[in-house]
Design an enzyme around this catalytic site. Structure first.
Site, mmCIF file in Angstrom:
data_model
loop_
_atom_site.group_PDB
_atom_site.id
_atom_site.type_symbol
_atom_site.label_atom_id
_atom_site.label_comp_id
_atom_site.label_asym_id
_atom_site.label_seq_id
_atom_site.Cartn_x
_atom_site.Cartn_y
_atom_site.Cartn_z
ATOM 1 N N GLU A 158 -15.616 4.800 -31.541
ATOM 2 C CA GLU A 158 -15.277 6.434 -31.247
ATOM 3 C C GLU A 158 -16.572 5.683 -29.987
ATOM 4 O O GLU A 158 -17.005 4.997 -29.363
ATOM 5 C CB GLU A 158 -17.418 6.299 -31.715
ATOM 6 N N CYS A 168 -21.180 11.319 -24.955
ATOM 7 C CA CYS A 168 -19.992 10.994 -25.375
ATOM 8 C C CYS A 168 -18.907 12.382 -24.642
ATOM 9 O O CYS A 168 -18.332 12.616 -24.570
ATOM 10 C CB CYS A 168 -19.766 10.295 -26.205
HETATM 11 P P1 NDP Z 1 -20.463 -0.566 -23.926
HETATM 12 O O1 NDP Z 1 -19.227 -0.168 -24.691
HETATM 13 O O2 NDP Z 1 -21.226 -0.926 -22.917
HETATM 14 O O3 NDP Z 1 -21.842 -1.197 -24.817
HETATM 15 C C1 NDP Z 1 -21.564 -1.210 -26.952
HETATM 16 C C2 NDP Z 1 -22.569 -1.706 -27.668
HETATM 17 O O4 NDP Z 1 -21.091 -2.446 -27.472
HETATM 18 C C3 NDP Z 1 -23.481 -2.292 -26.519
HETATM 19 O O5 NDP Z 1 -23.838 -2.336 -28.082
HETATM 20 C C4 NDP Z 1 -23.079 -3.448 -26.180
HETATM 21 O O6 NDP Z 1 -24.062 -4.733 -26.015
HETATM 22 C C5 NDP Z 1 -21.804 -4.058 -26.909
HETATM 23 N N1 NDP Z 1 -20.614 -4.746 -26.609
HETATM 24 C C6 NDP Z 1 -21.078 -4.839 -25.215
HETATM 25 N N2 NDP Z 1 -19.678 -5.997 -25.016
HETATM 26 C C7 NDP Z 1 -19.536 -6.564 -25.859
HETATM 27 C C8 NDP Z 1 -18.321 -6.920 -26.745
HETATM 28 N N3 NDP Z 1 -17.271 -8.299 -26.447
HETATM 29 N N4 NDP Z 1 -18.106 -7.270 -28.281
HETATM 30 C C9 NDP Z 1 -18.745 -6.211 -29.056
HETATM 31 N N5 NDP Z 1 -19.351 -5.560 -28.433
HETATM 32 C C10 NDP Z 1 -20.054 -5.560 -27.185
HETATM 33 O O7 NDP Z 1 -21.136 1.346 -23.869
HETATM 34 P P2 NDP Z 1 -22.607 2.292 -23.042
HETATM 35 O O8 NDP Z 1 -24.201 1.693 -24.145
HETATM 36 O O9 NDP Z 1 -22.784 1.519 -21.850
HETATM 37 O O10 NDP Z 1 -22.068 3.429 -24.079
HETATM 38 C C11 NDP Z 1 -21.580 4.316 -22.905
HETATM 39 C C12 NDP Z 1 -20.253 4.465 -23.529
HETATM 40 O O11 NDP Z 1 -19.990 4.796 -25.259
HETATM 41 C C13 NDP Z 1 -19.464 5.712 -23.257
HETATM 42 O O12 NDP Z 1 -18.096 5.241 -22.776
HETATM 43 C C14 NDP Z 1 -19.168 6.824 -24.356
HETATM 44 O O13 NDP Z 1 -18.184 7.741 -23.658
HETATM 45 C C15 NDP Z 1 -19.412 5.472 -25.603
HETATM 46 N N6 NDP Z 1 -19.486 6.653 -26.418
HETATM 47 C C16 NDP Z 1 -19.019 7.551 -27.178
HETATM 48 C C17 NDP Z 1 -19.112 8.113 -28.034
HETATM 49 C C18 NDP Z 1 -18.029 9.090 -29.499
HETATM 50 O O14 NDP Z 1 -18.436 9.054 -30.213
HETATM 51 N N7 NDP Z 1 -16.897 9.042 -28.710
HETATM 52 C C19 NDP Z 1 -20.413 8.583 -28.514
HETATM 53 C C20 NDP Z 1 -21.655 8.230 -27.384
HETATM 54 C C21 NDP Z 1 -20.510 7.252 -26.623
HETATM 55 P P3 NDP Z 1 -25.025 -4.949 -24.839
HETATM 56 O O15 NDP Z 1 -25.933 -3.010 -24.129
HETATM 57 O O16 NDP Z 1 -25.578 -6.113 -25.190
HETATM 58 O O17 NDP Z 1 -23.804 -5.218 -23.718
#
Ligand code: NDP
Length: 473
Positions: free
Chosen positions: A246, A280
């Site tokens: 997502e 999102c």
């Molecule tokens: P990120 O992609 O930065 O992080 C999401 C999660 O992934 C966090 O737990 C993060 O950990 C983890 N992560 C980061 N790097 C890696 C990696 N290399 N491998 C595995 N996991 C990793 O997103 P945000 O938290 O900033 O959230 C915002 C984003 O989420 C926006 O793009 C938004 O559109 C999307 N989103 C989409 C939704 C949907 O339903 N389509 C709903 C809500 C949000 P850490 O925090 O430790 O970096």
């Protein structure tokens, strides 16, 4: 606060602070997981998944009902945690927290409804009536759930509740900004009587722990919500596993010349700025028919200016900070750069610390970065169009396809729009910012693959086994 790994609450040599983005205060410290913690979580999840294969739907549903009851009792405590670690206004945090109990109970019900289907094997040449075929749905095993910061309760529960209800074990990796809500939810399931090794909640940076979790062969399913960049990276690392992604979005809302302008303005003023636009399915783009363009802006502006910026814990606050000062700087920059390229700032866009005043940016070309790239902040880009056809082209012009909305009183135009927009969730006479926990939910194009929503998530977190019984042949 400790993390929960393999049946134990544990610390680590290294920790990271959870910061309240409104005032910069430290809310708590959480451990940074190391390789051995990840290995223990994986081994425990693997053991638990085997045990859970023998669990019954009735047993699982009972645990989910108890967990739902505990989530109901802890609404206020969890809402305060959400508000403190994310800066979400407490009134929004309470709404989020109060959905937990029903969501968990819904998952409990759906997890006890793992229907298969009968197969008409007599239609296979030569099979006759001597064989019976049917399918069984079974848990898929170890599920890794990686979640973003913006809905620290709902987006965690939309993964762990269906996973557990269907009989899987789960390793949860919440966003580093918001681990405390995830840890509180972990405790809810444990207190409800879940197998202590069926859930682990690992804290630490995704870029450090992510690859190890996603590449491991004991993991059968990865369910990720977050940015498109990280989602694509996970897809490369995961290999042959079940995958739900997502991802990001830049959701449009089209307002045609026959629309109820007041209704559309009310909806955009809430759908563009809830959680400071960090949703999102937020309205990032309002695509407005030229005949009502000025009237729509006139209706929208006072509503946006009436949003109350302030301390998230104050019940009168309707707009809190972004999750960090650097995110606020990025959003401020995106708005001012669009204005430099020719857009017109109607209101807002000023930053102080992690807060940005709610902005309306008019006359934004649909090819401009403020339309094309995900903003994830409290601003709506408004674009003028001269027809439904032009609106459809603008709506479909980004690499994303999560949600879209349309305001019109004309059903035929509505149907044309609903069929013509390439997005996963569409709304007529509301914005994309609306979700029922039971509905299928997920994007097309760069917004991801797979569907959430409890029943859909359970379908993606189970395997279908085909069974054939052979009689006299
Ligand atoms: P990120 O992609 O930065 O992080 C999401 C999660 O992934 C966090 O737990 C993060 O950990 C983890 N992560 C980061 N790097 C890696 C990696 N290399 N491998 C595995 N996991 C990793 O997103 P945000 O938290 O900033 O959230 C915002 C984003 O989420 C926006 O793009 C938004 O559109 C999307 N989103 C989409 C939704 C949907 O339903 N389509 C709903 C809500 C949000 P850490 O925090 O430790 O970096």
């Amino acid at each position: 606060m400790k993390m929960y790994i393999a049946g134990e609450w544990v610390g680590s040599d290294r920790s990271q602070s959870v910061i309240n983005p409104f005032d910069g205060s430290i809310v708590d410290e959480v451990p940074l997981a190391d390789a051995s913690a990840i290995e223990r979580a994986l081994a425990a999840a693997d053991r638990a998944a085997l045990r859970l294969l023998n669990s019954t739907g009735a047993e699982r549903q009972k645990i989910m009902e108890r967990a739902g009851q505990l989530a109901d009792e802890r609404v206020e405590e969890i809402a305060q945690t959400i508000s403190l670690e994310l800066g979400k206004p407490i009134r929004e945090a309470r709404i989020e927290a109060s959905r937990a109990g029903d969501l968990i109970r819904l998952a409990g019900f759906e997890g006890a409804q793992l229907y298969g289907q009968g197969l008409p094997l007599d239609a296979h040449p030569g099979a006759g009536k001597q064989r019976l075929g049917f399918t069984l749905r079974e848990p898929c095993g170890v599920v890794v759930a990686i979640t973003p910061f913006n809905f620290p309760l709902l987006l965690v529960l939309h993964k762990i509740a269906p996973a557990l209800a269907a009989g899987n074990s789960v390793i949860l990796k919440p966003a580093s900004h918001t681990p405390l809500t995830a840890l509180a939810l972990t405790r809810v399931f444990l207190d409800a009587g879940l197998d202590p090794e069926a859930i682990s909640c690992i804290t630490g940076s995704g870029s450090t722990v992510g690859d190890r979790l996603c590449a491991d062969e004991r993991v059968r399913k990865i369910t990720f919500t977050g940015s498109t960049g990280v989602g694509n990276h996970i897809a490369r690392v995961a290999g042959a596993k079940k995958l739900s992604l997502e991802l990001g979005a830049s959701c449009p809302t089209v307002i045609l010349d026959d629309a109820d302008i007041e209704r559309a303005a009310v909806a955009v003023a809430s759908g563009g700025y809830a959680n400071a636009g960090q949703v999102c399915i937020s309205v990032q783009r309002a695509i407005v028919h030229e005949k009502i363009y000025a009237d729509f802006l006139d209706a929208l502006k006072p509503k946006v200016e009436a949003l109350t910026l302030g301390n998230p814990l104050d019940v009168s606050t309707t707009l809190g900070p972004l999750v960090s000062e650097s995110e606020a700087e990025r959003v401020e920059r995106s708005i001012s750069e669009s204005v430099r390229r020719g857009a017109r700032l109607i209101t807002g866009g000023e930053r102080s610390g992690a807060t940005v005043t709610p902005a309306i940016v008019a006359d934004v070309d649909s090819s401009d970065a403020l339309s094309q790239d995900e903003l994830f902040g409290p601003a709506v880009a408004v674009t003028s169009v001269s027809s439904l056809e032009e609106a459809l082209i603008a709506a479909n012009s980004t690499t994303y396809g999560l949600g879209a909305g349309l305001f019109t009183e004309n059903l035929s135009k509505g149907i044309k729009f609903l069929r013509g927009v390439n997005a996963g969730v569409l709304h007529m006479n509301w914005t994309p910012l609306w979700r029922a926990d039971l509905m299928p939910y997920g994007g097309t194009k760069g917004s991801g693959i797979g569907k959430e929503g409890i029943r859909s998530a359970i379908a993606e977190m189970t395997e279908e086994k085909t069974i054939v019984l052979h009689g006299d042949v």
